[in-house]
Design a protein around this motif. Structure first.
Motif, PDB file in Angstrom:
ATOM      1  N   ASP A 164      44.061  50.474  39.936  1.00 13.60           N
ATOM      2  CA  ASP A 164      44.165  51.716  40.707  1.00 13.60           C
ATOM      3  C   ASP A 164      44.859  52.751  39.820  1.00 13.60           C
ATOM      4  N   VAL A 165      44.051  53.613  39.186  1.00 12.00           N
ATOM      5  CA  VAL A 165      44.594  54.594  38.245  1.00 12.00           C
ATOM      6  C   VAL A 165      45.496  55.596  38.948  1.00 12.00           C
ATOM      7  N   ALA A 166      45.080  56.071  40.116  1.00 17.34           N
ATOM      8  CA  ALA A 166      45.846  57.074  40.855  1.00 17.34           C
ATOM      9  C   ALA A 166      47.246  56.581  41.183  1.00 17.34           C
ATOM     10  N   LYS A 167      47.342  55.308  41.580  1.00 13.31           N
ATOM     11  CA  LYS A 167      48.637  54.732  41.952  1.00 13.31           C
ATOM     12  C   LYS A 167      49.308  53.994  40.794  1.00 13.31           C
ATOM     13  N   LYS A 168      48.621  54.017  39.626  1.00  9.34           N
ATOM     14  CA  LYS A 168      49.143  53.315  38.444  1.00  9.34           C
ATOM     15  C   LYS A 168      49.444  51.849  38.780  1.00  9.34           C
ATOM     16  N   ARG A 169      48.504  51.218  39.469  1.00  7.76           N
ATOM     17  CA  ARG A 169      48.721  49.837  39.912  1.00  7.76           C
ATOM     18  C   ARG A 169      47.699  48.904  39.266  1.00  7.76           C
ATOM     19  N   LEU A 170      48.247  47.859  38.643  1.00  9.23           N
ATOM     20  CA  LEU A 170      47.426  46.836  38.002  1.00  9.23           C
ATOM     21  C   LEU A 170      47.839  45.478  38.575  1.00  9.23           C
ATOM     22  N   VAL A 171      46.885  44.760  39.159  1.00  8.97           N
ATOM     23  CA  VAL A 171      47.173  43.462  39.779  1.00  8.97           C
ATOM     24  C   VAL A 171      46.345  42.388  39.074  1.00  8.97           C
ATOM     25  N   LEU A 172      46.998  41.272  38.777  1.00  4.85           N
ATOM     26  CA  LEU A 172      46.370  40.177  38.043  1.00  4.85           C
ATOM     27  C   LEU A 172      46.408  38.879  38.847  1.00  4.85           C
ATOM     28  N   SER A 173      45.581  37.926  38.429  1.00  2.51           N
ATOM     29  CA  SER A 173      45.566  36.610  39.074  1.00  2.51           C
ATOM     30  C   SER A 173      45.378  35.513  38.046  1.00  2.51           C
ATOM     31  N   CYS A 174      46.284  34.534  38.064  1.00  2.00           N
ATOM     32  CA  CYS A 174      46.131  33.330  37.243  1.00  2.00           C
ATOM     33  C   CYS A 174      45.355  32.265  38.022  1.00  2.00           C
ATOM     34  N   ARG A 175      45.450  32.336  39.329  1.00  2.40           N
ATOM     35  CA  ARG A 175      44.895  31.300  40.204  1.00  2.40           C
ATOM     36  C   ARG A 175      43.383  31.145  40.039  1.00  2.40           C
ATOM     37  N   ASP A 176      42.653  32.260  39.947  1.00  2.00           N
ATOM     38  CA  ASP A 176      41.192  32.186  39.851  1.00  2.00           C
ATOM     39  C   ASP A 176      40.756  31.380  38.630  1.00  2.00           C
TER      40      ASP A 176
END
Length: 299
Positions: A164-176
């Motif tokens: 999410d560029v607007a909110k400067k949010r980067l979410v990651l997942s190791c589980r997948d």
């Protein structure tokens, strides 16, 4: 052959091109020091990037990650630092370029590898392309991680699941990634399971349609309700309970799934316990009248 000004046309044009604050330039590293780096842009003046403007990653090491000859993109912050040098910031350029790259990486389902920079409440922080990324506790492992501190400085693999560029949010997942690896490992193990073999397992879970039995090495099979008993039962709990040890026969392995049977073992046991009729002929057969009437009293 004598060189002319035409031979240096491209270099001359590059050296006099108009550069403005906010432009993103790509240059070659010509010097690395504890204070920062010096870049060559084929411009009349070199560019300087101070150490604090190179990366937002707290684990960044200038001598480990940057070397003479490397190409770096950076944003022009100031045209002249007073000594004729361009003042640049790779952090600012990364903030523009990295988000586009991160979106592409998410679309490509790319695997990113890195070190957990910080364990925080409800998850962990890992930097990707210089951008702070968050891994929720529910996405750190196959199961929810209560104590995330054990992941501090740990090397992990992850997928990008939100940009999410607007909110400067980067979410990651190791589980997948871990789920996929677990499935691949299980598939390899299942290939080694022999149909017809008899094994001891532990009842893991009861369902209306049967029971899942752990037969060892992280492999489970389905014991269908119709294969639990030689008598008809309405639910597996009529015979089994979770945690119970049972002997089962592997009856089928198909598409990575294992079918089990207790009934097949009962059928074998019953056949083995049936009395055998072993006739052996002894003596001679006779049809004489004396033999037929022997033991019979006549009045």
């Amino acid at each position: 052959m004598a060189e002319t000004m035409e031979d240096f046309k491209e270099e001359l044009e590059a050296s006099f091109r108009k550069i403005r604050v906010g432009d993103i330039l790509t240059g070659k590293v010509i010097e690395v020091s504890e204070e920062g780096v010096l870049l060559d842009f084929d411009y009349y003046a070199p560019g300087k990037i101070a150490l604090e403007d190179l990366s937002g990653d707290p684990g960044f090491s200038i001598f480990e990650e940057i070397h003479v000859g490397d190409e770096i993109s950076a944003t022009v912050v100031k045209i002249d630092d007073g000594a004729g040098n361009l003042v640049l910031s790779r952090k600012e350029a990364d903030d523009v370029l990295a988000w586009d790259k991160l979106k592409q990486m998410m679309e490509d389902h790319a695997v990113v590898r890195g070190r957990i920079a910080e364990a925080v409440k409800g998850g962990a922080v890992m930097f990707v392309e210089g951008v702070r990324g968050f891994i929720p506790a529910s996405k750190l492992a196959l199961r929810y991680v209560e104590d995330t501190s054990e992941y501090q400085n740990k090397e992990v693999e992850a997928n990008i699941i939100e940009v999410d560029v607007a909110k400067k949010r980067l979410v990651l997942s190791c589980r997948d990634i871990l789920v996929q690896k677990s499935l691949e490992e299980k598939a390899e193990k299942v290939k080694g399971v022999a149909v017809g073999s008899i094994v001891e397992g532990t009842v893991e879970q009861l369902k209306d349609y049967g029971a899942f039995v752990d037969i060892g090495d992280g492999i489970s099979g389905l014991l269908h309700v119709s294969q639990i008993s030689d008598k008809r039962i309405s639910h597996p709990k009529a015979v089994l309970k979770e945690g119970q040890k049972v002997k089962v026969k592997i009856t089928k392995v198909e598409n990575g799934k294992i079918s089990l049977s207790m009934k097949a073992l009962m059928d074998v046991t019953q056949k083995d316990s049936e009395p055998a009729f072993d006739y052996k002929e002894s003596g001679q057969a006779t049809t004489g009248l004396g033999a037929l009437l022997k033991g019979i009293k006549l009045d």
